[in-house]
Write an enzyme that holds these catalytic residues in place. Structure first.
Site, short mmCIF file in Angstrom:
data_model
loop_
_atom_site.label_atom_id
_atom_site.label_comp_id
_atom_site.label_asym_id
_atom_site.label_seq_id
_atom_site.Cartn_x
_atom_site.Cartn_y
_atom_site.Cartn_z
N HIS A 177 -29.83 11.77 -15.04
CA HIS A 177 -29.76 12.90 -15.34
C HIS A 177 -30.88 13.84 -16.07
CE1 HIS A 177 -28.05 11.58 -19.49
NE2 HIS A 177 -28.73 12.59 -19.85
N ASP A 230 -26.10 6.28 -13.79
CA ASP A 230 -26.84 7.25 -14.59
C ASP A 230 -28.40 6.68 -14.84
OD1 ASP A 230 -27.64 9.74 -15.63
OD2 ASP A 230 -26.69 9.61 -17.23
N GLY A 236 -32.01 15.14 -25.62
CA GLY A 236 -33.45 14.57 -25.81
C GLY A 236 -33.54 13.27 -26.08
N ASN A 237 -32.52 12.65 -26.61
CA ASN A 237 -32.35 11.20 -26.61
C ASN A 237 -32.07 10.38 -25.28
OD1 ASN A 237 -31.47 11.53 -29.97
ND2 ASN A 237 -32.76 9.71 -29.56
N SER A 238 -31.54 11.18 -24.75
CA SER A 238 -31.21 10.53 -23.09
C SER A 238 -32.19 9.85 -22.56
CB SER A 238 -30.56 11.47 -22.40
OG SER A 238 -29.37 12.15 -22.74
N LEU A 240 -16.10 -5.71 -4.60
CA LEU A 240 -14.84 -6.66 -4.51
C LEU A 240 -13.97 -5.97 -3.61
CD1 LEU A 240 -13.68 -9.36 -5.38
CD2 LEU A 240 -12.77 -8.12 -7.58
N GLY A 241 -13.44 -4.89 -3.63
CA GLY A 241 -12.43 -4.33 -2.71
C GLY A 241 -10.92 -4.43 -3.11
N VAL A 242 -10.88 -3.98 -4.49
CA VAL A 242 -9.46 -3.83 -5.16
C VAL A 242 -9.62 -2.54 -6.03
CG1 VAL A 242 -9.20 -6.46 -5.03
CG2 VAL A 242 -10.29 -5.39 -7.14
#
Length: 483
Positions: A123, A153, A230-232, A287-289
């Site tokens: 982001h 992200d 700004g920390n992101s 995994l498909g669950v």
């Protein structure tokens, strides 16, 4: 005597040749491939931060601060809106006065290798037409977006520089609640800011990313180290000076810090960043669950003796789990011996693997514990990881577009671009734009992926300027008209 010396000489030369050939043929495999392997080579002889009595963050801060960068982004606006300008007569609605006014963004990043690779949040750089990286010593660089992954992200940047300080990966699985940590970043454009706190919780799922993707992975580290806008993308560091998370979000009703912040664990980030470097995308295993946390109410309803593991209400037909014999109403207890008690923990464990990897899934069924060997699949059901970069094709304006790999961009000496794979009837072909042409900008907006092309051209009409390079690297521009 001469004969003996001659024999010894031949033996010596032969031994040297054998050693050289061994280095030649085995050396390639010995070259570190992942960021973590490269880091281990670099840090082999480095001194550890000595344990100090009491709480003292001086040594950790001195080590971490030079590795965190300030990221500034430019986003080209196409709306031409005048914001809050008082305009009672609609003066600025006249198209002659509409302008592309770039917007500025700010965030942080962490240097993870001395040759200029930088981790940050997706982001922070999303939709950016220009990404500027400013080092702690105030040197500034234009950065290349190597790849990004909205589902965690995370994003990987590259600047052309060597011998940079960088942070060694820690092990976020071993992180304990109550441990001291520091957060390093650039809140409110205040560069090189260090805050301290403790790990408040692990495995937090705050439904931040899942709003946009069913495959989003949320297993955040929660901390009370002060983190603000700004920390992101900045670093969450333990007292040994190791990177254990990428600061990503805050819990706030005002937009500013209100007591808790969240970071992507480094054990998730390592695999994502390696994939972005190697493939330009994340090769994610599925995994498909369907999964669900076990509560006291659910345990009572299903008759479970223990409140542990992750409940499976449904199994996707034809998925990896289905083929391995996992069924609805099973409870997953562990993945390759790593216990899981939350849906977010299960997601994190599976996220560490690639399609085609085999894992042992420990489950409880009808009160009995059993194990199933599962060969994980990709989203599209493939059993093996594709070595090719993402070829997610999009058809638009009579053309099919495909993404470029990092090596292809290096060869063309470009930082971004999308290739025209094929052409049929449409405005691109009418302007004699050739197949293989790599589009780098559309109406002065940089394009990194096929999704960017789709987004920029969506509902666009009239004249459009397309910049890019031919297959031989020659720069070219075309003006097309979309009716």
């Amino acid at each position: 005597m001469k004969k003996i010396l001659g024999i010894l000489g031949i033996a010596f030369v032969g031994g040297a040749m054998a050693l050289g050939l061994n280095q030649l043929f085995s050396g390639k495999e010995a070259v570190p491939q992942t960021f973590e392997e490269q880091q281990k080579v670099h840090f082999t002889n480095q001194e550890e931060i000595a344990d100090q009595p009491g709480v003292n963050f001086v040594a950790v801060s001195e080590k971490a601060t030079p590795t965190v960068v300030h990221i500034k982004t430019t986003i080209e606006s196409q709306s031409g809106e005048m914001g809050d300008v008082f305009d009672p007569f609609g003066f600025f609605d006249d198209p002659r006065f509409k302008q592309n006014r770039p917007q500025q963004g700010s965030g942080s990043g962490v240097i993870i290798m001395n040759n200029g690779y930088i981790a940050t949040n997706n982001h922070v750089i999303e939709n950016a037409s220009k990404i500027e990286v400013i080092l702690n010593d105030k040197r500034s660089y234009d950065a290349e977006l190597v790849g990004r992954d909205p589902e965690t992200d995370l994003a990987l940047l590259k600047i052309e520089e060597e011998n940079l300080p960088f942070l060694r990966f820690g092990n976020s699985d071993e992180l304990k609640v109550g441990e001291w940590v520091i957060a390093v970043g650039n809140p409110f454009n205040l560069t090189s800011t260090v805050t301290a706190g403790i790990v408040s919780a692990k495995g937090r799922n705050i439904n931040l990313l899942r709003q946009n993707s069913e495959y989003a992975i949320e297993n955040f580290i929660q901390t009370d180290a002060a983190v603000n806008p700004g920390n992101s993308g900045g670093a969450l560091v333990n007292t040994q000076g190791e990177l254990i998370g990428i600061n990503t979000a805050i819990a706030s009703r005002t937009g500013s810090y209100a007591g808790y912040s969240f970071a992507v664990p480094v054990n998730i980030a390592k695999k994502v960043l390696d994939d972005l470097k190697k493939y330009g995308e994340v090769k994610r295993a599925i995994l498909g669950v369907r999964i669900q946390d076990i509560t006291a109410e659910l345990a009572a309803e299903k008759g479970f003796d223990k409140i542990e593991g992750v409940y499976i209400p449904d199994v996707v037909e034809g998925s990896a789990a289905d083929k391995a014999g996992i069924k609805a109403d099973d409870v997953i207890l562990a993945i390759d011996g790593e216990k899981v008690n939350k849906a977010s923990e299960l997601q994190e464990e599976i996220s560490k693997y690639h399609p085609g990897d085999e894992v042992v899934v420990s489950i409880r069924r009808d009160g009995k514990e059993i194990e199933k060997e599962v060969k994980l699949l990709s989203k599209d059901g493939k059993k093996e990881i594709s070595m090719e970069p993402n070829r997610d094709s999009k058809e638009l304006l009579g053309a099919t577009f495909e993404n470029l790999g990092h090596q292809e961009k290096m060869e063309l000496k470009i930082r971004n671009g999308v290739r025209i794979k094929s052409l049929s009837k449409g405005p691109l072909k009418e302007k004699s734009i050739p197949e293989g042409f790599v589009i780098t900008m559309i109406d002065k907006q940089r394009v990194y992926t096929t999704k960017d092309v789709e987004k920029i051209l969506d509902d666009k009409t009239g004249s459009v300027l397309i910049d890019g390079v031919l297959p031989d690297g020659t720069k070219e521009s075309y003006a097309i008209r979309i009716d």
